[in-house]
Design a protein around this motif. Structure first.
Motif, short mmCIF file in Angstrom:
data_model
loop_
_atom_site.label_atom_id
_atom_site.label_comp_id
_atom_site.label_asym_id
_atom_site.label_seq_id
_atom_site.Cartn_x
_atom_site.Cartn_y
_atom_site.Cartn_z
N ALA A 90 108.12 128.44 33.98
CA ALA A 90 107.91 127.05 33.60
C ALA A 90 107.97 126.09 34.77
CB ALA A 90 108.94 126.65 32.55
N ALA A 91 108.62 126.52 35.87
CA ALA A 91 108.70 125.68 37.06
C ALA A 91 107.54 125.89 38.02
CB ALA A 91 110.02 125.95 37.80
N GLY A 92 106.63 126.80 37.67
CA GLY A 92 105.48 127.07 38.51
C GLY A 92 105.68 128.14 39.55
N ASN A 93 106.79 128.85 39.48
CA ASN A 93 107.05 129.93 40.44
C ASN A 93 106.22 131.15 40.09
OD1 ASN A 93 109.21 128.52 41.89
ND2 ASN A 93 110.37 128.76 39.99
N GLU A 99 89.24 128.14 45.43
CA GLU A 99 90.68 128.05 45.20
C GLU A 99 90.96 127.56 43.79
OE1 GLU A 99 92.15 125.32 48.11
OE2 GLU A 99 91.06 123.59 47.29
N THR A 100 92.07 128.01 43.24
CA THR A 100 92.41 127.71 41.84
C THR A 100 93.75 126.98 41.75
OG1 THR A 100 91.15 129.49 40.81
CG2 THR A 100 93.11 128.77 39.64
N THR A 101 93.80 126.01 40.84
CA THR A 101 95.03 125.31 40.48
C THR A 101 95.22 125.42 38.97
OG1 THR A 101 94.73 123.75 42.31
CG2 THR A 101 96.25 123.09 40.55
N ILE A 102 96.46 125.52 38.54
CA ILE A 102 96.78 125.55 37.11
C ILE A 102 97.36 124.21 36.71
CG2 ILE A 102 97.96 126.77 35.26
CD1 ILE A 102 96.02 128.51 36.88
N PHE A 103 96.74 123.57 35.73
CA PHE A 103 97.24 122.33 35.17
C PHE A 103 97.71 122.57 33.74
CE2 PHE A 103 94.41 120.71 38.48
CZ PHE A 103 95.18 119.67 39.02
N THR A 104 98.56 121.68 33.26
CA THR A 104 98.98 121.72 31.86
C THR A 104 98.77 120.35 31.22
OG1 THR A 104 101.30 121.09 32.29
CG2 THR A 104 100.75 123.44 32.37
N LEU A 144 97.78 115.03 32.74
CA LEU A 144 97.70 116.33 33.40
C LEU A 144 98.89 116.52 34.32
CD1 LEU A 144 93.94 116.52 34.44
CD2 LEU A 144 95.03 117.66 32.53
N GLN A 145 99.48 117.71 34.27
CA GLN A 145 100.56 118.08 35.17
C GLN A 145 100.15 119.32 35.95
OE1 GLN A 145 103.47 116.35 35.53
NE2 GLN A 145 102.82 114.86 33.97
N GLU A 146 100.34 119.30 37.25
CA GLU A 146 100.02 120.47 38.05
C GLU A 146 101.18 121.47 37.96
OE1 GLU A 146 99.19 121.78 42.68
OE2 GLU A 146 98.56 119.78 42.01
N LEU A 147 100.86 122.69 37.54
CA LEU A 147 101.89 123.72 37.43
C LEU A 147 102.03 124.51 38.72
CD1 LEU A 147 103.92 125.32 35.66
CD2 LEU A 147 102.00 126.82 35.03
N SER A 180 93.17 126.73 33.87
CA SER A 180 92.86 127.26 35.19
C SER A 180 91.56 126.63 35.67
CB SER A 180 92.72 128.79 35.13
OG SER A 180 92.30 129.30 36.37
N VAL A 181 91.65 125.88 36.77
CA VAL A 181 90.48 125.17 37.29
C VAL A 181 90.29 125.53 38.75
CG1 VAL A 181 90.80 123.29 35.66
CG2 VAL A 181 91.77 123.08 37.94
N SER A 182 89.05 125.61 39.19
CA SER A 182 88.74 126.06 40.55
C SER A 182 87.87 125.06 41.27
CB SER A 182 88.06 127.43 40.52
OG SER A 182 88.94 128.42 40.01
N ARG A 183 87.98 125.12 42.60
CA ARG A 183 87.20 124.25 43.47
C ARG A 183 86.53 125.11 44.53
NH1 ARG A 183 90.49 119.33 44.72
NH2 ARG A 183 91.97 120.87 45.44
#
Length: 309
Positions: free
Chosen positions: A45-48, A294-299, A10-13, A273-276
């Motif tokens: 692609a850099a997460g911006n 809150e949401t984080t996007i992983f790849t 898993l990579q955090e985007l 897209s995953v949320s906590r």
């Protein structure tokens, strides 16, 4: 059903969103609706992240017309808007279709076919206002923007895709814990049946107590395999075209698996897209209303590329 556990890196985007829904990939960028943040973003692609639209009535599903135009949904209005990329944010949405005459709930997800026909979920109930769950429908928006009901009695219809052969539509019925499918004949939806009963995959006593078979967003690959965002179970699951589980990606530390899409240069990057939930909330709708989420996007890299244009 068979399952082959595989290892995924898993990579955090990116992060910094409240609740990321409706993920789509197009021309080198990920697009996502921050439903609770009331904004739509493009992410490179850099997460911006770049805000491309502001939607006070909550954005959700989205899709691209064959000519590349981006169609965004406005949940609480039950309207679709065309995104105008050359206009300034705040003045860059043009009304595309008003679905409010056919809806009883909110817009969920949507999918667009090769002819520009849009299939849009109506979740059935206005849950943010405290209304109890009730069946909704799938509404069809024709290329001439006329609207009609394509399928009734859908139980919180959610993630929705068209198979690579263009012959079937597949959609999640979230709180019924199943994946359903229907044939597409001349743009109309016929011969509905259950494709996958999630309670057979998540069948333990603990699974049943937590309704771990509930599904949110889905994505389809070129082999007809479908990635499922298993909302409460902390994982994304891939099934093949026969409904057999082939892959699982676990995302520890997050409560809700919300949406996914395939993209990247070769179509083999799965964006998740995953949320906590923050604080003491136990119900997702309570956390959404209070914005305590809150949401984080992983790849993750996967073996089979996207089955959608």
């Amino acid at each position: 059903m068979s399952s082959q556990q595989k290892e995924y890196a898993l990579q955090e985007l990116t992060g910094g969103l409240f609740y990321g829904e409706g993920t789509r990939w197009r021309a080198g960028k990920l697009y996502i609706s921050d439903m609770i943040g009331q904004k739509v973003y493009s992410i490179d692609a850099a997460g911006n992240k770049t805000v491309i639209a502001e939607q006070p009535h909550k954005p959700n599903g989205m899709g691209f017309l064959p000519n590349g135009d981006l169609i965004l949904s406005s949940m609480h209005e039950n309207k679709l808007y065309r995104y105008l990329p050359d206009a300034p944010v705040g003045n860059n949405l043009e009304l595309y279709a008003d679905l409010s005459s056919l809806f009883t709930g909110y817009i969920g997800d949507m999918v667009v076919d090769d002819n520009g026909r849009i299939y849009v979920d109506d979740v059935g109930a206005r849950v943010f206002e405290g209304e109890a769950l009730k069946p909704g429908r799938i509404v069809i928006v024709e290329p001439d923007r006329s609207i009609s009901v394509g399928l009734e009695d859908c139980h919180f219809p959610n993630g929705i895709v068209i198979t690579p052969d263009k012959k079937r539509l597949v959609f999640a019925e979230t709180f019924l814990e199943q994946l359903s499918t229907v044939d597409i004949v001349d743009g109309q939806l016929v011969n509905r049946r259950v494709l996958l009963d999630m309670t057979k995959i998540f069948a333990s006593e603990q699974d049943r107590a937590h309704k771990n078979g509930c599904l949110d967003g889905i994505a389809i690959d070129a082999e007809g395999g479908i990635w499922l965002s298993v909302l409460y179970a902390g994982q994304f699951v891939r099934i093949d075209s026969e409904g057999n589980v082939t892959d699982r990606i676990h995302v520890p530390g997050y409560d809700k698996m919300v949406a996914c899409t395939l993209g990247g240069e070769d179509g083999k990057t799965l964006f998740m897209s995953v949320s906590r939930i923050k604080g003491d909330h136990t119900h997702i709708f309570d956390a959404l209303v209070s914005r305590n989420i809150e949401t984080t996007i992983f790849t993750a890299r996967v073996a089979v590329g996207s089955g959608q244009p």
